[in-house]
Design an enzyme around this catalytic site. Structure first.
Site, PDB file in Angstrom:
ATOM      1  N   LYS A  61      -1.016  -2.734   2.975  1.00  0.00           N
ATOM      2  CA  LYS A  61      -0.262  -3.181   4.150  1.00  0.00           C
ATOM      3  C   LYS A  61       1.218  -3.108   3.807  1.00  0.00           C
ATOM      4  O   LYS A  61       1.681  -3.712   2.840  1.00  0.00           O
ATOM      5  CB  LYS A  61      -0.657  -4.605   4.526  1.00  0.00           C
ATOM      6  CG  LYS A  61       0.151  -5.149   5.680  1.00  0.00           C
ATOM      7  CD  LYS A  61      -0.354  -6.506   6.145  1.00  0.00           C
ATOM      8  CE  LYS A  61       0.537  -7.041   7.247  1.00  0.00           C
ATOM      9  NZ  LYS A  61       0.094  -8.369   7.698  1.00  0.00           N
TER      10      LYS A  61
ATOM     11  N   ARG B 104       4.736  -9.694  16.409  1.00  0.00           N
ATOM     12  CA  ARG B 104       5.413 -10.968  16.112  1.00  0.00           C
ATOM     13  C   ARG B 104       5.878 -11.640  17.401  1.00  0.00           C
ATOM     14  O   ARG B 104       5.939 -12.864  17.478  1.00  0.00           O
ATOM     15  CB  ARG B 104       6.554 -10.741  15.119  1.00  0.00           C
ATOM     16  CG  ARG B 104       5.994 -10.355  13.745  1.00  0.00           C
ATOM     17  CD  ARG B 104       7.057 -10.085  12.707  1.00  0.00           C
ATOM     18  NE  ARG B 104       6.453  -9.511  11.495  1.00  0.00           N
ATOM     19  CZ  ARG B 104       7.134  -8.965  10.509  1.00  0.00           C
ATOM     20  NH1 ARG B 104       8.451  -8.927  10.545  1.00  0.00           N
ATOM     21  NH2 ARG B 104       6.501  -8.460   9.455  1.00  0.00           N
TER      22      ARG B 104
ATOM     23  N   LYS C 196       9.311  -9.658   4.704  1.00  0.00           N
ATOM     24  CA  LYS C 196       8.074  -9.838   3.950  1.00  0.00           C
ATOM     25  C   LYS C 196       7.961  -8.877   2.768  1.00  0.00           C
ATOM     26  O   LYS C 196       6.869  -8.598   2.292  1.00  0.00           O
ATOM     27  CB  LYS C 196       6.879  -9.690   4.906  1.00  0.00           C
ATOM     28  CG  LYS C 196       6.880 -10.708   6.059  1.00  0.00           C
ATOM     29  CD  LYS C 196       5.577 -10.728   6.837  1.00  0.00           C
ATOM     30  CE  LYS C 196       5.597 -11.801   7.939  1.00  0.00           C
ATOM     31  NZ  LYS C 196       4.304 -11.905   8.642  1.00  0.00           N
TER      32      LYS C 196
ATOM     33  N   GLU D 172      -3.769  -0.906  -5.160  1.00  0.00           N
ATOM     34  CA  GLU D 172      -4.123  -2.074  -4.331  1.00  0.00           C
ATOM     35  C   GLU D 172      -5.560  -1.959  -3.814  1.00  0.00           C
ATOM     36  O   GLU D 172      -6.314  -2.933  -3.829  1.00  0.00           O
ATOM     37  CB  GLU D 172      -3.160  -2.194  -3.134  1.00  0.00           C
ATOM     38  CG  GLU D 172      -1.788  -2.768  -3.474  1.00  0.00           C
ATOM     39  CD  GLU D 172      -1.822  -4.288  -3.621  1.00  0.00           C
ATOM     40  OE1 GLU D 172      -2.903  -4.898  -3.586  1.00  0.00           O
ATOM     41  OE2 GLU D 172      -0.738  -4.884  -3.789  1.00  0.00           O
TER      42      GLU D 172
ATOM     43  N   LYS E  28      -2.423  -0.061   6.876  1.00  0.00           N
ATOM     44  CA  LYS E  28      -1.648  -0.570   8.002  1.00  0.00           C
ATOM     45  C   LYS E  28      -0.156  -0.466   7.718  1.00  0.00           C
ATOM     46  O   LYS E  28       0.254  -0.836   6.619  1.00  0.00           O
ATOM     47  CB  LYS E  28      -2.042  -2.025   8.222  1.00  0.00           C
ATOM     48  CG  LYS E  28      -1.281  -2.756   9.268  1.00  0.00           C
ATOM     49  CD  LYS E  28      -1.719  -4.190   9.281  1.00  0.00           C
ATOM     50  CE  LYS E  28      -0.877  -4.934  10.280  1.00  0.00           C
ATOM     51  NZ  LYS E  28      -1.032  -6.346  10.172  1.00  0.00           N
TER      52      LYS E  28
ATOM     53  N   SER F  28       1.055  -2.803  16.640  1.00  0.00           N
ATOM     54  CA  SER F  28       1.707  -3.101  17.916  1.00  0.00           C
ATOM     55  C   SER F  28       2.855  -2.148  18.248  1.00  0.00           C
ATOM     56  O   SER F  28       2.988  -1.707  19.389  1.00  0.00           O
ATOM     57  CB  SER F  28       2.213  -4.541  17.884  1.00  0.00           C
ATOM     58  OG  SER F  28       3.072  -4.748  16.768  1.00  0.00           O
TER      59      SER F  28
ATOM     60  N   TYR G 210      -4.993  -1.544  20.140  1.00  0.00           N
ATOM     61  CA  TYR G 210      -4.871  -2.254  21.410  1.00  0.00           C
ATOM     62  C   TYR G 210      -5.344  -1.387  22.571  1.00  0.00           C
ATOM     63  O   TYR G 210      -5.505  -1.872  23.685  1.00  0.00           O
ATOM     64  CB  TYR G 210      -3.414  -2.708  21.608  1.00  0.00           C
ATOM     65  CG  TYR G 210      -2.970  -3.601  20.455  1.00  0.00           C
ATOM     66  CD1 TYR G 210      -3.345  -4.934  20.408  1.00  0.00           C
ATOM     67  CD2 TYR G 210      -2.249  -3.081  19.377  1.00  0.00           C
ATOM     68  CE1 TYR G 210      -2.996  -5.741  19.332  1.00  0.00           C
ATOM     69  CE2 TYR G 210      -1.893  -3.875  18.292  1.00  0.00           C
ATOM     70  CZ  TYR G 210      -2.271  -5.201  18.280  1.00  0.00           C
ATOM     71  OH  TYR G 210      -1.945  -5.987  17.211  1.00  0.00           O
TER      72      TYR G 210
HETATM   73  C1  PBG Z   1       0.271 -11.042   9.771  1.00  0.00           C
HETATM   74  C2  PBG Z   1      -0.178  -9.859  10.560  1.00  0.00           C
HETATM   75  C3  PBG Z   1       0.710  -8.935  11.117  1.00  0.00           C
HETATM   76  C4  PBG Z   1      -0.065  -8.020  11.824  1.00  0.00           C
HETATM   77  C5  PBG Z   1      -1.411  -8.378  11.657  1.00  0.00           C
HETATM   78  N1  PBG Z   1      -1.468  -9.525  10.847  1.00  0.00           N
HETATM   79  C6  PBG Z   1       2.180  -8.904  11.144  1.00  0.00           C
HETATM   80  C7  PBG Z   1       2.966  -9.190   9.960  1.00  0.00           C
HETATM   81  O1  PBG Z   1       2.536  -8.959   8.829  1.00  0.00           O
HETATM   82  O2  PBG Z   1       4.082  -9.672  10.158  1.00  0.00           O
HETATM   83  C8  PBG Z   1       0.514  -6.880  12.596  1.00  0.00           C
HETATM   84  C9  PBG Z   1      -0.321  -6.242  13.636  1.00  0.00           C
HETATM   85  C10 PBG Z   1       0.424  -5.434  14.618  1.00  0.00           C
HETATM   86  O3  PBG Z   1       1.657  -5.199  14.502  1.00  0.00           O
HETATM   87  O4  PBG Z   1      -0.219  -4.977  15.564  1.00  0.00           O
HETATM   88  N2  PBG Z   1      -0.576 -11.661   8.926  1.00  0.00           N
END
Ligand code: PBG
Length: 336
Positions: free
Chosen positions: A204, A214, A227, A243, A258, A284, A323
């Site tokens: 990720k 968010r 992050k 990982e 991701k 997203s 989505y």
């Molecule tokens: C956080 C989490 C995130 C997403 C899924 N779980 C965002 C982040 O790490 O800030 C993102 C999913 C998306 O953008 O559709 N635990």
């Protein structure tokens, strides 16, 4: 003869022959997206009969539990295999340690219970991470500016067990703490949940494409800093392999990469190297880009959706969190 030309040369290869008609293109098609490849992420809010549109994700809304249950039935009717659930937690319930994540009967527990009661042929995937619950918007516990790894894991294991008790079928840790998969596996086993699966967000990345998510869970404004001390550097691919290897070794049943589209090379390498169930998250921001361009009439939204999801499959993904899941399922029924 429209144009007759002197046969100066004879072409020995004419790859266009196989493309000459729809039946032939279908016959030689190498990759297919099916409804069984789709995982549908949904956002849950408190209340009843309420749907709150998310402006940065056109077509997606936060839904109350009763409406989520209705969507779960729709998923079953469409044949979508699984839902991924994310809570929008009331800001009054967010604190420094994310304590609401461990409260029995919190929003995510209640939505899992409500869906599980329906006994639908649909899997429930729940996110393990603290960001919906912390006042600072981070996935882990914060000490000054440091995210504490081992202390966070102690909370995540409890969060995972609570979700399993509430009817979650698949625990999906998205927090990127070191060693969390192994710790969650043993906590689940000790609590008697040997059959609850783990889908690990193994690779990720610290990505700009999470922005609209968010907004959806209400952490855009509250997130302090970024992050990057736990999510991966977008420049790294070998590290993603390490990982994934660690998470598999610790007991992950399924692996996720991701975001999706900017990281298809990672999807390919993971699938090619490990040969395990590999998923990609069309996040997203990827969804928002396609929807925004389509709304402006700049691209054909349905075709861009289908083509983007095909790309994931071609890269080796076994399934996609998207989505677009309900729209894609309808599209697949309309177009063979
Ligand atoms: C956080 C989490 C995130 C997403 C899924 N779980 C965002 C982040 O790490 O800030 C993102 C999913 C998306 O953008 O559709 N635990």
């Amino acid at each position: 003869m429209p144009h007759s030309i002197e046969p100066l040369f004879a072409l020995s290869h004419r790859p266009r022959r196989n493309r000459k008609s729809d039946w032939s293109r279908r016959l030689v098609r190498e990759t297919r997206v099916s409804i069984s490849d789709l995982i549908w992420p949904l956002f849950v809010i408190e209340g009843s009969q309420r749907s709150e549109p998310i402006p940065s994700m056109p077509g997606v809304a936060r839904l109350t539990i009763d409406l989520i249950v209705r969507e779960a039935h729709r998923a079953a009717e469409l044949g979508i295999p699984a839902l991924a659930l994310f809570p929008y937690v009331d800001s009054a319930l967010r604190d420094n340690s994310g304590s609401e994540a461990l409260r029995e009967n919190n929003l995510i527990c209640r939505v899992c219970n409500a869906i599980a009661k329906e006994k639908l042929p649909v899997g429930l995937i729940t996110d393990v991470a603290l960001d919906p619950y912390t006042s600072h918007g981070h996935d882990g516990l914060l000490d000054g500016e440091t995210i504490l790894n081992d202390e966070t894991i102690a909370v995540l294991t409890k969060q995972a067990v609570l979700q399993a008790q509430s009817g979650s079928d698949v625990i999906a840790p998205s927090d990127m703490m070191d060693g969390r998969v192994g710790a969650i596996r043993s906590a689940l086993d000790q609590a008697g949940f040997q059959d609850v699966q783990i889908m690990s967000y193994a690779a990720k990345y610290a990505s700009a494409f999470y922005g609209p998510f968010r907004d959806a869970i209400g952490t855009s404004k509250t997130l302090k800093g970024d992050k990057r001390t736990y999510q991966m550097d977008p420049a790294n691919a070998d590290e993603a392999m390490r990982e994934v290897a660690l998470d598999l070794d610790e007991g992950a049943d399924m692996i996720m990469v991701k975001p999706g589209m900017p990281y298809l090379d990672i999807v390919w390498r993971v699938k090619d190297t490990f040969n395990v169930p590999t998923f990609a998250y069309q996040v997203s921001g990827e969804y928002a880009m396609i929807q925004a361009a389509a709304q402006n009439g700049w691209i054909d939204g349905d075709r861009a959706m289908a083509e983007s999801l095909m790309g994931f499959k071609r890269a080796g993904a076994d399934g996609i969190l998207t989505y677009f899941a309900p729209r894609m399922a309808e599209y697949l029924k309309e177009n063979r």
